[in-house]
Scaffold this active site. Structure first.
Site, short mmCIF file in Angstrom:
data_model
loop_
_atom_site.label_atom_id
_atom_site.label_comp_id
_atom_site.label_asym_id
_atom_site.label_seq_id
_atom_site.Cartn_x
_atom_site.Cartn_y
_atom_site.Cartn_z
N ASP A 1 -23.49 -41.99 82.30
CA ASP A 1 -21.93 -42.64 82.74
C ASP A 1 -21.46 -41.64 82.16
OD1 ASP A 1 -20.28 -43.18 85.31
OD2 ASP A 1 -19.94 -44.72 84.49
N ASP B 1 -23.08 -48.31 80.96
CA ASP B 1 -22.05 -49.93 80.37
C ASP B 1 -21.81 -50.52 81.79
OD1 ASP B 1 -20.01 -47.86 81.87
OD2 ASP B 1 -18.57 -49.09 80.71
N ASP C 1 -25.38 -49.17 86.20
CA ASP C 1 -26.51 -48.89 85.78
C ASP C 1 -27.64 -49.55 85.89
OD1 ASP C 1 -23.82 -46.11 85.18
OD2 ASP C 1 -23.17 -47.72 83.46
#
Length: 1156
Positions: A423, A868, A872
């Site tokens: 990401d 994070d 995710d």
């Protein structure tokens, strides 16, 4: 401070509450399957409640209990094929078929299995300690004496009434009854559940909002859904008095979330223990096995096949020899008494004897399969994780976060990563927004230089980073920008034209004043004043919003207090030249949502003017401007494009002066929509808000920067040089994403770019027509064509060394991952060095799970996912390795990860250093294990051929058992922990060495080469010893070597050879390795002396053999020396030739550094 006066505040009158999930209630569901739960509020001792027998609130996350530990742990151990084999052998060792005593095989098996079970017990005890800590937290519970008393979480029951205070976690899933606000709203932080840092607003039923302190007469019943994992849904009825009220997720407070900005709440326990939604969502992470371990299973199967083969050869030859023992009336081997023997040597039943010999051979040659390999690898991996956790180079001092290896199973996979999926926000960037630039009245303000701008300038000037830095230093000094200004979190704005109150001298001072007023008023932030320093900080729903409020404060418009119906500012009065207090009456808050893409507030100022203040995305704001409000539109759009190109996130600022009559009509329509109980309530509310958010007057635009984390560009560059492919998903525009790609070195000048987009003029024209079917068909055709064109470019440039980058927008990605295109798209993507997916919506980001799964399936190579946030988690669990960043988006990603780091840049050290070392050490350790066991096991086979395949072992049974446990185990463990082919600094200086591991460390060629080395060593040892020792006078009295002396001499040569081989293999010696290698050899002699002094019934063939026979014989020592040297020569010659003529990359590095 406003927090002390929260009683009497009714925020529910201001909020739309439309951002919460639309609630549709079907009363008929209650009582049916899945909706049968009944809760007696404040009456848990009710006889009917006791009959329901709901769980208590004791939570256990352990894998084992005291009762099931032994059977369950044993089951886990015997899932391994090798352990099952040794268990069968241990059972057969009690039969006459066994070539050695039972204890000599049972004891090592017990030691190996026991050591692994102890490790499991220790890890489970750590989990239990965490459970004990959580279960013993305290909360206030309403008791029979009508007072609130502290009770441990584990003692809570369904129906208990609890009081939770500010900054405390909710101990179970609660029904919100009331709060410190009179209208019963509260603010909840769900960071531990979904990773989101913004606060959620919850609201109780109006029927219970007035309940405070005295609950002696409060009794109610809740009938609701059964426990389930759906965090954002809840169906139930609340029966209170003679009425019942529908319940929704708005009234449910989930275990694991925290009460914020609310003094206290009262709630009733609905779900306890594992019935809570967070525990229902707590799934066991997928059991991940490293690729090395999977390949090791194949090697074990191969060796087992070899074991069966040589046992079969031996049994066939034994059967033939046994059958020939009787030829007519003649006995060929009369001394074996073939006429009077057991079934195991009966010439008349030679087939049965051969089969029994086959079973004996399976036990005798079992040393080809290393019993201690698995436990040795587990010990090594645990110690490797300790070194990883203690690596100071991966310690993030800012947040006091060291690296954490949360599993020891995947250390070696860190050295095999082919693709990284990441990401952007919070992973590559800090997720800490800073106000950097703004455009007001068509004038650009802000002289700060972003990292992306520096990268663009480097590309334009084709210069070095140092020269560009110098260029920007000069430019900043010419703008009178000083570094003496105090650093403020969220504010990195520098412009002498409007700072320190100088904006009043600007030509458009009124517009500037209105601009910063909007930033100071249009938000849902809550001020929090430090009692000691009197400094004000803000609790905001997003980092962007906090940056806006801080920017307004620093430029003279300080928001310092929020009341029920007003916002108070300290702002600079241009006429008076000093700060004055102004109060703005707050009438409505129209919240931001991903569909609305804007937020507005309606306020009344001290001049009695009605104002709508609005901020939002440029894609929805410009179309809402009035003709009179478009004065600066062209300039503002140009500035927004420039800001986007500089990697900044933009927001358009506008306002509207409302007519009293129009507002009164709208307020009535809005109230009707807001109080609607229909299923389309949210649509009605959004439509009502849309009516008033029109005819806006443009003020300008903001630009905030989410800075790249420290060291990200260098890390990405090193990983790319190591041959690792990197995929990044971002919600930015394509131009912004490309520039950020250059800033973090994901894109490089020498790269060729393949761009797949649906933003072409033809597609835009088609979208305006609104024909969805035509749009979908055209989009699919366009994406297919672009993918095929990209593949053609790749194929045509295969001969060159050009690397490619793929850039695809979110709409195109949706079509590319369709079933008919996914394989074609992945063929293109996996051959690109970098992939950027831009303008990805939250729904499209969920596709990363599918992408991760497909990449694993298509390439068959190791994938690593890093993130994070809670969004995710799926990607982290699906990838071969999941790395969580301990950022600001909660701990969900970290808890679901295999490794946790503080910053993205630590990935460089984790992969290129620890990954490379761990992969090399584990593979070298495995190869060496098979080498030493083949060397030892085949000497047994050679002796069998020498002894007419009689199943007579060459060695004493306890010597054989201790071979893998004491005489050869510690040096290989030291190898797995300490050895380094190159230092950490060289791993980082030459990242290309990472590829060496992928190509060579655990290839079948290398594995078979080590096995062949074992075969060669065993042959040299056996045949050289038998040739030199058996036919010579061994003792002073002229006696030749017997069975006992031959066995000890062979064993001594094997111990010396495999340990000296270890000395040749090691690249990096420490005193520990010297101690283990030479100590293992010395321990063999010590063992032989001590064991030899035991009675012959125990020591058997080892009785005083060293002291009385071998030690005094020069032949024993000379044979040992020459045979060991001879056995090592083949490896030494091959290694010397390879280094000289076919050097590996690490050898070239060593040479280069020796020449310096």
């Amino acid at each position: 401070m406003w927090a002390d006066g929260r009683r009497g505040i009714h925020f529910s009158e201001l909020y739309m509450f439309s951002y919460l999930q639309s609630f549709q209630f079907d009363d008929s569901l209650i009582g049916q399957e899945g909706y049968s739960r009944v809760v007696y509020c404040n009456d848990p001792d009710n006889p009917e409640a006791l009959q329901l027998k709901y769980r208590g609130n004791y939570v256990s996350t352990t894998k084992y209990t005291a009762l099931n530990f032994i059977p369950k742990s044993l089951f886990e151990q015997f899932r391994r094929v090798a352990n099952i084999y040794f268990l069968v052998v241990a059972c057969f060792s009690f039969s006459p078929l066994a070539p050695y005593r039972a204890g000599s095989i049972v004891l090592p098996l017990v030691v190996v299995i026991g050591a692994t079970m102890v490790k499991e017990a220790v890890e489970d005890w750590r989990r239990r300690k965490q459970d004990i800590e959580a279960n013993n937290r305290t909360v206030k519970v309403y008791g029979k004496d009508h007072t609130f008393q502290e009770t441990r979480w584990k003692n809570l029951r369904v129906g208990d009434l609890v009081r939770v205070e500010k900054d405390e976690f909710f101990p179970a899933d609660l029904l919100l009854l009331s709060s410190s606000y009179d209208d019963g709203i509260c603010y909840v932080e769900t960071m531990n559940l979904d990773g989101e840092t913004n606060l959620k607003v919850k609201r109780c039923l109006e029927a219970t909002a007035a309940l405070h302190d005295d609950f002696s007469k409060f009794k109610a019943i809740v009938k609701c859904e059964d426990p389930n994992e759906h965090l954002y849904s809840f169906i139930g009825n609340f029966y209170f008095g003679d009425r019942h009220y529908p319940l929704s997720p708005h009234q449910i407070l989930l275990r694991g979330s925290k009460l914020r900005n609310t003094d206290f709440i009262y709630g009733v326990v609905i779900f306890c223990d594992h019935d809570t939604k967070v525990m229902q969502n707590t799934i066991n992470p997928p059991s991940k096995r490293s690729k090395v371990e999977k390949k090791m299973d194949k090697i074990v199967y191969f060796l087992f096949s070899v074991l069966v083969l040589i046992s079969s050869i031996g049994s066939v030859l034994f059967g033939v020899r046994t059958k020939n023992d009787i030829s007519g009336e003649r006995y060929k081997r009369w001394y074996l008494r073939p006429d009077s023997t057991t079934v195991f040597f009966d010439p008349r039943r030679d087939s049965l004897a051969a089969f029994c010999h086959f079973l004996t051979g399976l036990m005798l040659y079992g040393y080809l399969i290393p019993i201690s390999l698995y436990v040795s690898i587990e010990v090594v991996k645990v110690l490797q994780t300790i070194f990883i956790n203690q690596d100071k180079d991966m310690y993030y001092a800012v947040t006091n976060k060291p690296v954490r290896a949360r599993t020891s199973n995947l250390n070696e996979d860190l050295g095999q990563v082919d693709t990284i999926l990441s990401d952007k926000t919070g992973t590559l960037t800090c997720n800490s927004m800073q106000f950097v630039k703004c455009s007001i009245a068509g004038t650009a303000y802000g002289r700060g230089i972003t990292e992306v701008e520096k990268t663009i300038k480097i590309r334009e000037k084709n210069g070095s980073p140092e020269s560009v830095e110098a260029y920007f230093d000069i430019e900043e000094r010419s703008g009178n920008v000083t570094d003496s200004i105090k650093s403020i979190k969220g504010f990195n704005f520098r412009d002498e034209r409007i700072m320190e109150g100088k904006w009043i001298n600007e030509p458009c001072a009124v517009v500037i004043q209105n601009f910063f007023r909007v930033l100071a008023i249009c938000h849902t932030a809550i001020p929090d004043e430090d009692k000691d320093s009197h400094e004000i900080s803000y609790e905001a729903e997003s980092p962007d919003e906090a940056a806006f409020v801080i920017a307004a404060r620093e430029l003279g418009f300080e928001f310092y207090e929020r009341r029920q119906t007003s916002i108070l500012l300290r702002e600079l009065d241009p006429k008076a030249g000093k700060k004055v207090h102004r109060e703005y009456k707050l009438l409505h808050i129209l919240e931001f949502s991903s569909s609305r893409k804007r937020m507005s507030v309606i306020v009344r100022n001290e001049e009695n003017q009605l104002l709508l203040l609005c901020k939002g995305a440029d894609s929805v704001m410009f179309e809402r401007l009035s003709k009179a409000g478009q004065i600066f539109e062209v300039e503002t759009k140009d500035h927004i494009d420039r800001y986007s190109a500089a990697g900044l996130r933009t927001m358009v600022i506008a306002y509207r002066l409302l007519d009293e009559q129009d507002y009164a009509i709208w307020r009535e329509d809005f109230f009707k929509a807001k109080t609607s109980v229909s299923a389309d309530r949210d649509t009605l509310v959004d439509a009502a808000a849309d009516k008033i958010e029109r005819e806006l007057i443009l003020l300008g635009a903001t630009a905030v920067e989410d800075k790249l984390q420290m060291g990200v560009p260098e890390c990405v560059e090193k990983l790319s040089q190591a041959g690792v492919k990197i995929w990044v998903l971002t919600g930015d525009k394509m131009e912004t994403a490309v520039n950020i790609g250059y800033a973090c070195r994901l894109l490089r000048e020498e790269m060729c770019q393949i761009v797949i987009t649906l933003d072409g003029p033809d597609m835009i024209a088609l979208e305006k027509q609104g024909d969805k079917e035509a749009i979908a068909k055209a989009s699919c055709e366009s994406v297919t064509k672009q993918i095929r064109d990209g593949k053609s470019r790749l194929i045509s440039s295969r001969q060159s060394c050009v690397s490619y980058a793929l850039i695809i927008d979110g709409k195109s990605l949706t079509f590319a991952l369709a079933e008919n295109l996914e394989s074609l798209f992945l063929e293109l993507a996996i051959n690109c060095s970098s992939v950027i997916c831009c303008r990805s919506s939250p729904k499209q980001k969920a596709l990363t799970l599918q992408v991760t799964r497909l990449v694993k399936k298509v390439t068959g190579k190791t994938t690593l996912a890093i993130g994070d946030g809670a969004n995710d988690v799926g990607m982290l669990q699906e990838a071969d390795i999941g790395v969580g960043i301990s950022g600001v988006e909660g701990m969900q990603a970290v808890m679901a990860s295999d490794f946790a780091i503080g910053q993205f840049c630590f990935l460089e050290h984790l992969l290129l250093v620890h990954g490379h070392w761990s992969y090399r050490r584990i593979t070298m350790m495995i190869c060496y294990f098979f080498y030493k066991d083949i060397t030892f096991g085949l000497t047994l086979f050679w002796f069998e051929t020498y002894a007419s395949f009689s199943s007579q072992p060459a060695y004493n049974d306890w010597c054989m058992s201790f071979y893998n446990v004491f005489f050869t185990s510690l040096p290989v463990i030291a190898l797995g922990i300490f050895d380094q082919d190159v230092s950490a600094s060289l791993c980082l200086e030459y990242p290309q060495i990472y590829q060496e591991g992928l190509q060579f460390f655990f290839s079948w060629a290398r594995i078979l080469a080590w096995m062949f080395n074992g075969v060669t060593s065993s042959a040299i040892i056996f045949f050289f010893i038998t040739s030199s020792v058996i036919h010579q006078a061994f003792r002073r009295d002229g006696q030749v070597a017997g069975y006992d002396v031959l066995g000890v001499t062979l064993y001594t040569c094997v111990v010396w050879t495999v340990n000296c081989q270890m000395a040749l293999v090691i690249n990096y010696f420490t005193w520990i390795q010297h101690f283990f290698i030479w100590g293992s050899i010395i321990f063999w002699y010590i063992f032989l002396v001590i064991y030899g002094f035991l009675p012959p019934t125990l020591s058997t063939t080892a009785y005083r053999v060293l002291v009385e026979a071998c030690a005094s014989s020069p032949l024993y020592w000379l044979a040992t020396f020459f045979v060991v040297v001879s056995a090592l020569i083949p490896y030494f010659l091959c290694k010397a030739l390879q280094i000289q003529f076919f050097p590996m990359y690490h050898s070239k590095i060593h040479r280069a550094h020796l020449k310096r």
